[in-house]
Every structure is written in structure tokens, then in C-alpha cells.
Design an enzyme around this catalytic site. Structure first.
Site, PDB file in Angstrom:
ATOM      1  N   SER A  68       3.804  -4.698  -1.280  1.00  0.00           N
ATOM      2  CA  SER A  68       2.363  -4.511  -1.072  1.00  0.00           C
ATOM      3  C   SER A  68       1.738  -5.737  -0.440  1.00  0.00           C
ATOM      4  O   SER A  68       0.742  -5.641   0.285  1.00  0.00           O
ATOM      5  CB  SER A  68       1.668  -4.229  -2.413  1.00  0.00           C
ATOM      6  OG  SER A  68       1.894  -2.915  -2.842  1.00  0.00           O
ATOM      7  N   ASN A 119       9.187  -1.298  -4.104  1.00  0.00           N
ATOM      8  CA  ASN A 119       9.663  -2.414  -4.936  1.00  0.00           C
ATOM      9  C   ASN A 119      10.762  -2.031  -5.917  1.00  0.00           C
ATOM     10  O   ASN A 119      10.896  -2.643  -6.977  1.00  0.00           O
ATOM     11  CB  ASN A 119       8.478  -2.985  -5.729  1.00  0.00           C
ATOM     12  CG  ASN A 119       7.349  -3.441  -4.834  1.00  0.00           C
ATOM     13  OD1 ASN A 119       7.572  -3.917  -3.720  1.00  0.00           O
ATOM     14  ND2 ASN A 119       6.121  -3.285  -5.305  1.00  0.00           N
ATOM     15  N   HIS A 169      -5.868  -5.038  -6.645  1.00  0.00           N
ATOM     16  CA  HIS A 169      -4.789  -4.916  -5.659  1.00  0.00           C
ATOM     17  C   HIS A 169      -5.342  -4.829  -4.239  1.00  0.00           C
ATOM     18  O   HIS A 169      -4.920  -5.569  -3.336  1.00  0.00           O
ATOM     19  CB  HIS A 169      -3.964  -3.675  -5.998  1.00  0.00           C
ATOM     20  CG  HIS A 169      -2.719  -3.524  -5.205  1.00  0.00           C
ATOM     21  ND1 HIS A 169      -2.680  -2.894  -3.983  1.00  0.00           N
ATOM     22  CD2 HIS A 169      -1.444  -3.903  -5.464  1.00  0.00           C
ATOM     23  CE1 HIS A 169      -1.436  -2.885  -3.521  1.00  0.00           C
ATOM     24  NE2 HIS A 169      -0.651  -3.495  -4.410  1.00  0.00           N
ATOM     25  N   ASP A 226      -6.294   1.732  -0.321  1.00  0.00           N
ATOM     26  CA  ASP A 226      -5.784   1.044  -1.505  1.00  0.00           C
ATOM     27  C   ASP A 226      -6.673   1.362  -2.712  1.00  0.00           C
ATOM     28  O   ASP A 226      -7.217   2.469  -2.826  1.00  0.00           O
ATOM     29  CB  ASP A 226      -5.727  -0.462  -1.233  1.00  0.00           C
ATOM     30  CG  ASP A 226      -4.577  -1.144  -1.934  1.00  0.00           C
ATOM     31  OD1 ASP A 226      -4.619  -1.227  -3.175  1.00  0.00           O
ATOM     32  OD2 ASP A 226      -3.641  -1.594  -1.256  1.00  0.00           O
TER      33      ASP A 226
END
Length: 603
Positions: free
Chosen positions: A348, A269, A177, A144
Site C-alpha cells: 500500500s 501483502n 491509511h 482508499d
């Protein structure tokens, strides 16, 4: 002969599935057996039965407590074998029931003060899962934006990672994130601070492949996957994705899978009918997102590549609907990182839920990645109506996953086991697929096909013809289509062609959208009339048009009579919809009869 063989295989397969089905009511553990003697049995008779238990079985029945004498409630030590023998003995005549004294345990509720806001952990039954394991001994690689040790990750175990963006060992987060994702997997729990994580005794391997802006390239991601596999990761989470197929990525995923790593990725998304890469690759568990009500999150991708659904949240109506974890917070003026509890939404956020549960499954003793995937999918809470594959196998369930994992019995070697598993995984051994699958259920579809043949036979009395493929194919196209294809979800392929091939003519008007409501233009005499006009002059294809008209008549009639609430676009459901279907069924029958007048004798 082939029909009887297929029917036999289906019956054997269905029996196999039902025989091996064990509901929650029979999955408990016990060391004692409850004997509840009937209240109308005299005390002397009760004593006689207790004495026989002692003499015949060597048991020592005991009242459960000082209050149990009123209900004649006794306990004896025993297992399932003894339970079966007692139920078959004369003792059953004197008891209201003989049953296991199942062991229940207190559920592990974290003392983290913000845990009450984590609806997502309760929705996956995390508390019940923690009674079995918290993920100790398992390492989860978070590929990530990096992971920073915010206060609520203070006691979380970390192993060596790497920053592939800046080529250094320290893989701190400069976006927020990755830290948020890591928190869902293994936030420090029961520390009296903040929130909880799913596998909070697991270790995190931070691998930074995305920059502060959230972007990164496939070369870094592929190298990170191989790094994780070579450095002891058991599970990889990739809450990232995009378009474009990559050989480097496929090679890295295959390598990690070959080394026993479970790989989980976000579906994306874009509210698109296919998951993003890398979720679409083979050997990757693609995760779609649901909101706090269990519905598809409005942004979540669906269809091809989606294997399971997990909480991703929806913050459009406030933070309460999001996924809450602690992460870094960049001061907009000084650009210095701080930390804060933030509610995010996205696939996510859904992906690390699955990665966390995969870590729990690994900790329970299931290590083969294909078996972990199998456990996740078998244990998921199925969604009854999911024609667009919004949820894959269903909603993630951590507690049930551990029940399935402990049950074991994964026989990948037997040929027949593989065959039945294929049938089951495609829905054919699931009674719900056949019995209560709505418009695609077996019984209505069979009646539609049989009804079309009966109508054809009735017309054959007055207008003799010979059966050929054109007539038969018309009957099938009009009545049912190849309906079993509607449940097929094949990796990396769009699903609308299967829905179209699996639809009858009345269903074609809404097949691409996956809508169960019928389009009145298609669910009427209009399409059969057009086919008759166009094909009546052709010696062979005219019989396809006639067969289609008969098939549509049968389909509409069965839908009108058997569907609980047939629905038509622009018309709605109820008596109006039923009347519309019945009238058009009659018109289709009349059209077929009219078209057969004066025609030749060969179909």
C-alpha cells in the site's frame, strides 16, 4: 532454413536494441563545447588552431576562466552537429579531448525537517526528478479510506471527491491509511514542516471506498474508478486489494483506461506468488514492495501481476525502515482524530510511489496511459537475478523516468517496431538476458545442447542409430530444457509451469521454488538411471531415456566447468560441487553407452 531465419532475426533485433541504447553518459544537454588543448603544444600552435576555428567555423573560442590558460581549456558555442565535425577535424590532433560542456543543476532538496528520514524518496531519485517537474497540473485520485487535511497537507491542492461508503461529498479519512497514501503522492513540500511528497504540485482527488476498519466492496471501488475517470483524474492509486475476480471492476478499469487514466495498484501483502486484484487486471500497474536495502519486502506478493517494485518499507526492525508520512491518529479513549507522523509498511505504501512518479511523467507531457507504463518500466533499475519476478521491470526510478519520457520516440504503429518491442519486453533484446543471465544464459545452454549432440555423435560411431524425435527430445530435456520459457511472466498465470518447462532434468529439483542451486538428486545419474530402467524395453521411448542420459551428462559437465560457482543444495559450492557434477557427468555418459549396447539401430 528456419534456424538461419531465426538467427538472422535475433541478430537484427540485438543490433536494433544496441543501436538505440543510450546510457546516462550521453543523455545530458549542452550549449557549449569544451576544447582541451594538449599541454605539449606550443602557444603559437594553439593560437593558430584558435584562428582556424574562427575562420572556418565562425567560432569565438574563449578561455573558460582566468585559471584555464594553464590547462589550455577553451569553450566554444555549439551543438551536437558541430561537436561531431570538430571531432573529425584536424583539431583532434592538438587536443586531449573535445566534449560537450554538459549542463548540471542544483538538486532540489526540500526544507522539510523530517525529510532526512525519507530514505524512500532518495531511493527513487526524487530530488533529480524535481529539477524537471513537481507534477503541476496533474490530478491523482486516491481510492482508499478517504483523505483528511492534516497540517502537512495544508497547501496541497485538492479537487472534489466523494465518500462512497457514506454517500456524501466530504471524503474525510477515519482510518489513517488513505491520508498516509496521499502524503506519499503529494504531501506539502518545502513548507518547513514535516515531510515531503513525490508529486507535491499535483492535486489530490479523495475517494473513500474503505470504512474505518479498512474494508470495502468492489461495487464502491468500481464506481469510484468511473467517478475518477469522469471528473478529470489523470492517475488513480488503489492501495487496496483482495481475492476474487469482478466483472464490474474490470469494466470500470477498462473504462478509465479508455479515457486516458493511468491506474496503479498494490500487489498485496501475503508473500504469495501472484498479485492481488485489482493489481492483476489488465491495464493496471501492479506494484511490489522493497525495503530500504532494495531487497524484496518480506510480506510483498510477487510473480504474476507484478509490473514494477517501489519502496514499501519494513518496520520489523523499527520505524526507520518504514515509509514516513503525516496522517490522522485516532485517540483510543476518546476516538477523536488527531494527527501524527507515522511509519507504515506494505505494498500500500509502494503503490503511491509509482502513482506519484506517474504524475510526474504525465506532467512532463506523456499522457497516453500505455506510454506512461512503458516509461515506468523502461526507466526502472533492472534487477539482474529475479527468477520469481519479485520486482517486475525493476526498481522505480523517478529521475530516469523523466529522462526516458523526454526522449520520446514511441512508435506504436510500425509492425517491426511492435515485433522488436515484444522481443525486448520479453528480455530477448537485453544483452544481459543472454550474456550474464547466470544458469539460464545463452552460451552455457547452447554448449549444453551442442555438447549432448557431440556425445551422441561419438557414441553413434560405435552404436549406429537413426535420429528421431525421441532421441532429440531426450537430449534437449537432459541438457537444457526449453530454457527461454524461464523468463516468461504472462498476466494472471502462475510462473512455475514456465520454469519447469524451461528447465533441464538437473534443474527440475529446484525449478518450482525458483532456486538457482541444483538439487543433487536431480543433478546426478539417478534420474537418467530410473528412466533407463523403466523405458529400456520400449522400442521408441528407450531412446528418450538414452538421450536424456547424454543430455544430463553434457549439462553437468558444462555446469562444472563454466559456472562461476556451481551450487548444490545440502552440499554448497566450490570444489566439492564441481567434483560431484563431473563424477555424475561421467556416470551418465557410461550409462548411455551401456544402454546402447545390444540395442537396435533405430532411435
Amino acid at each position: 532454413m528456419k534456424k538461419f531465419l531465426l538467427l538472422g532475426l535475433f541478430i537484427v533485433g540485438l543490433s536494433f536494441a544496441l543501436f538505440n541504447f543510450k546510457g546516462l553518459a550521453n543523455q545530458g544537454t549542452f550549449e557549449s563545447i569544451v576544447l582541451d588543448f594538449r599541454e605539449d603544444i606550443p602557444p603559437a600552435q594553439v593560437e593558430k588552431q584558435l584562428s582556424q576555428l574562427s575562420n572556418e567555423y565562425g567560432l569565438a573560442p574563449q578561455l573558460n576562466s582566468e585559471f584555464s590558460w594553464q590547462d589550455n581549456l577553451y569553450l566554444v558555442r555549439g551543438d551536437r552537429d558541430l561537436l561531431g565535425r570538430l571531432k573529425k577535424s584536424d583539431l583532434s590532433k592538438y587536443t586531449e579531448y573535445i566534449e560537450p560542456a554538459y549542463q548540471y543543476r542544483a538538486l532540489d532538496t526540500p526544507n522539510d525537517p523530517l525529510y532526512g528520514q525519507q530514505w524512500n524518496l532518495r531511493s527513487i531519485n526524487a530530488e533529480k526528478a524535481w529539477a524537471d517537474t513537481k507534477g503541476s497540473g496533474v490530478t491523482v485520485a486516491v481510492i482508499d479510506t478517504g483523505v483528511s487535511r492534516v497540517p502537512d497537507l495544508k497547501d496541497t491542492k485538492f479537487v472534489k471527491g466523494y465518500d462512497f461508503v457514506n454517500d456524501r461529498e466530504l471524503a474525510d479519512d477515519d482510518n489513517g491509511h488513505g491520508t498516509h497514501v496521499a502524503g506519499t503522492i503529494a504531501q506539502t513540500t518545502n513548507n518547513g514542516y514535516g515531510v515531503a511528497g513525490i508529486a507535491y504540485e499535483a492535486s489530490i482527488m479523495p475517494l473513500k471506498v474503505l470504512s474505518a476498519g479498512g474494508g470495502g466492496n468492489i461495487a464502491d471501488i468500481a464506481e469510484a474508478i468511473k467517478f475518477a475517470a469522469d471528473n478529470g483524474a489523470d492517475v488513480i492509486n488503489m492501495s487496496l486489494g483482495g481475492a476474487g475476480e469482478s466483472n464490474a471492476m474490470k469494466e470500470a478499469i477498462a473504462y478509465a483506461h479508455s479515457k486516458g487514466v493511468v491506474i496503479v495498484a498494490a500487489a498485496g501483502n501475503e508473500n504469495r506468488n501472484s498479485a492481488s486484484y485489482p493489481a492483476r487486471y489488465a491495464n493496471v500497474i501492479g506494484v511490489a514492495a522493497i525495503d530500504s536495502t532494495g531487497e524484496k519486502a518480506p510480506y510483498s506478493n510477487f510473480g504474476a501481476g507484478v509490473d514494477i517494485a517501489a519502496p514499501g518499507g519494513d518496520t520489523t526492525k523499527g520505524d526507520a525502515g518504514g515509509i514516513l508520512q503525516e496522517t490522522i491518529s485516532i485517540d483510543p479513549d476518546t476516538r477523536r482524530p488527531g494527527f501524527a507522523f507515522k511509519a507504515y509498511q506494505g505494498t500500500s505504501m509502494a503503490s503511491p510511489h509509482v502513482a506519484g512518479v506517474a504524475a510526474l511523467i504525465r506532467a512532463s507531457g506523456v499522457e497516453e496511459p500505455d506510454l506512461v507504463t512503458k516509461v515506468l518500466q523502461e526507466s526502472a533499475r533492472q534487477v539482474k537475478d529475479d527468477p520469481m519476478n519479485h520486482f517486475g521491470a525493476g526498481h522505480l526510478d523517478a529521475a530516469n523516468a523523466l529522462v526516458v519520457a523526454k526522449r520520446g520516440n514511441f512508435d506504436f504503429g510500425a509492425i517491426f517496431g511492435d515485433f522488436f518491442r515484444w522481443l525486448r519486453d520479453n528480455g530477448y533484446l537485453n544483452p544481459r538476458f543472454w550474456i550474464d543471465g547466470g544458469v539460464y544464459a545463452l552460451l552455457p545452454k547452447v554448449l549444453m545442447v551442442v555438447g549432448s549432440y557431440i556425445i551422441a555423435w561419438l557414441l553413434k560411431t560405435y552404436f549406429p542409430f537413426t535420429w528421431t524425435w525421441s532421441m532429440v527430445s531426450g537430449l534437449v530435456a537432459g541438457s537444457s530444457g526449453l530454457f527461454v520459457l524461464r523468463g516468461f511472466y504472462i498476466f494472471d498465470l502462475p510462473q512455475w509451469p514456465f520454469r519447469v518447462m524451461g528447465s533441464s532434468i538437473p534443474e527440475l529439483g529446484s525449478a518450482i521454488q525458483g532456486n538457482a542451486a541444483l538439487n543433487p538428486i536431480f543433478a546426478s545419474v539417478v534420474i537418467p538411471a530410473v528412466l533407463v530402467v523403466l523405458l529400456l524395453g520400449h522400442s521408441q521411448w528407450k531412446w528418450f531415456a538414452i538421450g536424456s542420459s547424454i543430455g544430463v551428462a553434457s549439462c553437468l559437465a558444462v555446469s562444472a566447468f563454466l559456472a562461476p560457482a556451481p551450487t548444490l543444495l545440502w552440499i554448497g559450492s566450490g570444489i566439492g560441487a564441481r567434483a560431484f557434477l563431473l563424477v555424475n557427468a561421467g556416470l551418465c555418459f557410461a550409462l548411455a553407452r551401456l544402454a546402447m549396447k545390444g540395442e537396435g539401430q533405430v532411435a
